[in-house]
Design a protein around this motif. Structure first.
Motif, short mmCIF file in Angstrom:
data_model
loop_
_atom_site.label_atom_id
_atom_site.label_comp_id
_atom_site.label_asym_id
_atom_site.label_seq_id
_atom_site.Cartn_x
_atom_site.Cartn_y
_atom_site.Cartn_z
N SER A 131 0.84 -1.20 0.00
CA SER A 131 0.00 0.00 0.00
C SER A 131 0.88 1.25 0.00
O SER A 131 1.68 1.45 0.92
N ARG A 132 0.72 2.09 -1.05
CA ARG A 132 1.42 3.38 -1.09
C ARG A 132 0.56 4.40 -0.34
O ARG A 132 -0.38 4.95 -0.90
N ASP A 133 0.89 4.65 0.88
CA ASP A 133 0.03 5.45 1.76
C ASP A 133 0.10 6.95 1.47
O ASP A 133 -0.91 7.64 1.52
N GLU A 134 1.27 7.48 1.17
CA GLU A 134 1.41 8.93 1.01
C GLU A 134 2.62 9.25 0.15
O GLU A 134 3.71 8.68 0.34
N SER A 135 2.43 10.18 -0.80
CA SER A 135 3.54 10.71 -1.59
C SER A 135 3.95 12.04 -1.00
O SER A 135 3.11 12.86 -0.60
N ILE A 136 5.23 12.31 -0.93
CA ILE A 136 5.75 13.52 -0.30
C ILE A 136 6.56 14.29 -1.33
O ILE A 136 7.56 13.79 -1.87
N ALA A 137 6.11 15.53 -1.65
CA ALA A 137 6.75 16.34 -2.67
C ALA A 137 8.13 16.80 -2.20
O ALA A 137 8.32 17.12 -1.02
N PRO A 138 9.08 16.88 -3.12
CA PRO A 138 10.42 17.34 -2.74
C PRO A 138 10.48 18.86 -2.61
O PRO A 138 9.68 19.59 -3.20
N ARG A 139 11.39 19.39 -1.86
CA ARG A 139 11.65 20.81 -1.77
C ARG A 139 12.63 21.22 -2.86
O ARG A 139 13.37 20.39 -3.40
N THR A 140 12.62 22.52 -3.20
CA THR A 140 13.58 23.06 -4.15
C THR A 140 14.60 23.91 -3.40
O THR A 140 14.23 24.85 -2.69
N ILE A 141 15.84 23.56 -3.54
CA ILE A 141 16.93 24.28 -2.89
C ILE A 141 17.67 25.08 -3.96
O ILE A 141 18.11 24.53 -4.97
N THR A 142 17.79 26.41 -3.76
CA THR A 142 18.44 27.30 -4.73
C THR A 142 19.83 27.67 -4.22
O THR A 142 19.99 28.12 -3.07
N ARG A 143 20.78 27.48 -5.08
CA ARG A 143 22.15 27.89 -4.78
C ARG A 143 22.57 28.95 -5.79
O ARG A 143 22.04 29.00 -6.91
N TYR A 144 23.53 29.82 -5.39
CA TYR A 144 23.96 30.91 -6.26
C TYR A 144 25.43 30.78 -6.59
O TYR A 144 26.23 30.32 -5.77
N SER A 145 25.74 31.20 -7.81
CA SER A 145 27.13 31.14 -8.27
C SER A 145 27.45 32.36 -9.11
O SER A 145 26.63 32.80 -9.94
N ASN A 146 28.63 32.90 -8.92
CA ASN A 146 29.09 34.04 -9.71
C ASN A 146 29.66 33.62 -11.06
O ASN A 146 30.02 34.45 -11.89
N ASP A 147 29.75 32.28 -11.25
CA ASP A 147 30.30 31.77 -12.50
C ASP A 147 29.28 31.76 -13.62
O ASP A 147 29.64 31.59 -14.79
#
Length: 441
Positions: A310-326
């Motif tokens: 039984s697949r009881d619950e799906s959990i959405a992923p978070r989005t992590i933002t990183r910054y780069s000067n390149d």
């Protein structure tokens, strides 16, 4: 007369010679008779010239030494340890038989003796028989006879069990699992060969770590976990009790979530299941192409088993933002796609009764995005702008400077009073907040 004297003389000389020679002859023949025993053994104990109580004491000491160690019986896979104290020896009867039938008297010098190796007389042991009977794949009568013979000669070392015809075990296939071998799993072939034809007797507990321990370095962790998962999937479809199983904590590329297993020798994480049926079960692991096929057979299928995930619950992923000067201005790219997490419950129905097997949680894999930290430059025309146009606050009063006006954010345009040092005079207790607003109590 002279003839009689000669006869008497000859008889006398003969008697004297016999008197001199016969004791030595008798002693020599007796020694020969005793010497016949040299090289002979009873229960593996050298007899020599021992007899009577001396012989009994020697045999008793040998039995006590032998009884200090267990008797090990094995078929190469399953091992049975028997208590050697369960064997009872008739030492008196053994010695009596030996002295009656094999030790020669001095007058039997014409009957040349031979070296003999006699067993100790062993009484039947019901406890030993019962222990051997529990091994479903062993021929109990032949194995018991073999164990008894080894005991009668006080032999040490492992005894090889006599096996039944195991082809009868493969009558009914009770489980089948087929999956493609992951490309990262190295050593699946070696593990499969090791576990192929493994027989699990009724009441016996299968341990993955125990089975592969001597050869665990022949495969990497991905291969060990893959094979363990396949065995776990097969075991769930049979009349077994899952004694130990651990989740991989991430959804694998094979089987369903909730069905996989994790093995870790250092952390002592194992896969164990016990055969609850009244018949032995046999594992068959074969590789066909790039797939592993795991089957479980028994001589008689006595229980219906079904499985539900039984697949009881799906959990959405978070989005992590990183910054780069390149990265260029406005540019971004996805470093990790991310994946949904899941809560799973596994149930198994045996003989119409549904039972909870496990509840597993697979955390989501976060999505990672990389963005440019650069900002566009706003051009400035020095002919049309001044400090006031740029909104600069050079005097630190919280509002942009304006040389042409003394208007404050509260809309009051009157000249602000200053003290002798030129600093603005505020009403007692008053101050400007971060937004430049005058706060008066």
């Amino acid at each position: 007369m002279k003839k009689s004297i000669k006869i008497i003389t000859v008889f006398t000389l003969t008697a004297m010679l016999l008197a001199l020679w016969l004791p030595e002859f008798i002693t020599g023949q007796s020694a020969m008779a005793e010497g016949d025993a040299k090289g002979s053994t009873i229960g593996g104990v050298e007899v020599g010239d021992l007899k009577g109580q001396e012989l009994k004491d020697a045999l008793t000491e040998a039995v006590n030494t032998w009884s200090s160690q267990p008797v090990i019986v094995s078929d190469g896979g399953s091992t049975l340890t028997l208590n050697s104290a369960s064997f009872q020896f008739d030492i008196d009867g053994t010695v009596e038989e030996y002295e009656k039938n094999y030790r020669k008297s001095w007058y039997e010098f014409w009957d040349k003796g031979s070296v003999v190796h006699l067993p100790l007389q062993v009484s039947p042991s019901e406890s030993v028989k019962n222990e051997i009977d529990k091994m479903a794949t062993w021929d109990s009568d032949k194995t018991y006879d073999k164990v008894t013979v080894n005991a009668s000669y006080l032999k040490k070392g492992e005894i090889e069990a006599e096996i039944k015809d195991l082809s009868v075990v493969e009558t009914d296939r009770v489980a089948l699992s087929v999956e493609e071998i992951p490309t990262t799993a190295l050593g699946v072939k070696e593990l499969s060969s090791l576990l192929h034809d493994k027989v699990i007797n009724p009441g016996e507990t299968f341990s993955m770590l125990e089975e592969i321990d001597p050869y665990i370095d022949a495969a990497n962790s991905d291969a060990v976990n893959f094979v363990a998962s396949m065995l776990y999937h097969a075991a769930l479809h049979t009349h077994t009790e899952i004694a130990e199983r651990h989740s991989q904590k991430e959804i694998p590329s094979y089987l369903q979530p909730g069905i996989e297993a994790n093995i870790d020798a250092l952390a002592k994480r194992d896969l164990k299941f016990t055969n609850l049926s009244s018949h032995p079960m046999k594992l068959k692991l074969t590789i066909e192409g790039n797939e592993l096929k795991v089957e479980m057979y028994t001589s008689h299928k006595d229980t219906e088993v079904s499985l539900k995930v039984s697949r009881d619950e799906s959990i959405a992923p978070r989005t992590i933002t990183r910054y780069s000067n390149d990265l260029r201005i406005g540019q971004s790219k996805e470093l990790e796609k991310g994946a949904e997490g899941l809560r799973v419950t596994v149930y198994r129905t045996i003989q119409g009764e549904e039972r909870l097997i496990s509840r597993d949680y697979y955390p989501p894999v976060n999505r990672v995005v990389l963005k440019s930290s650069r900002q566009p430059v706003v051009p400035v025309n020095p002919d049309t702008t001044n400090d006031s146009d740029l909104g600069m606050d050079l005097d630190g009063d919280g509002v942009p400077d304006d040389n042409s006006s003394t208007e404050k954010p509260n809309g009051q345009g009157s000249q602000t009073d200053t003290n002798e040092d030129g600093e603005e005079k505020l009403p007692p207790g008053s101050y400007y907040d971060k937004g430049g607003n005058l706060i008066t109590p």
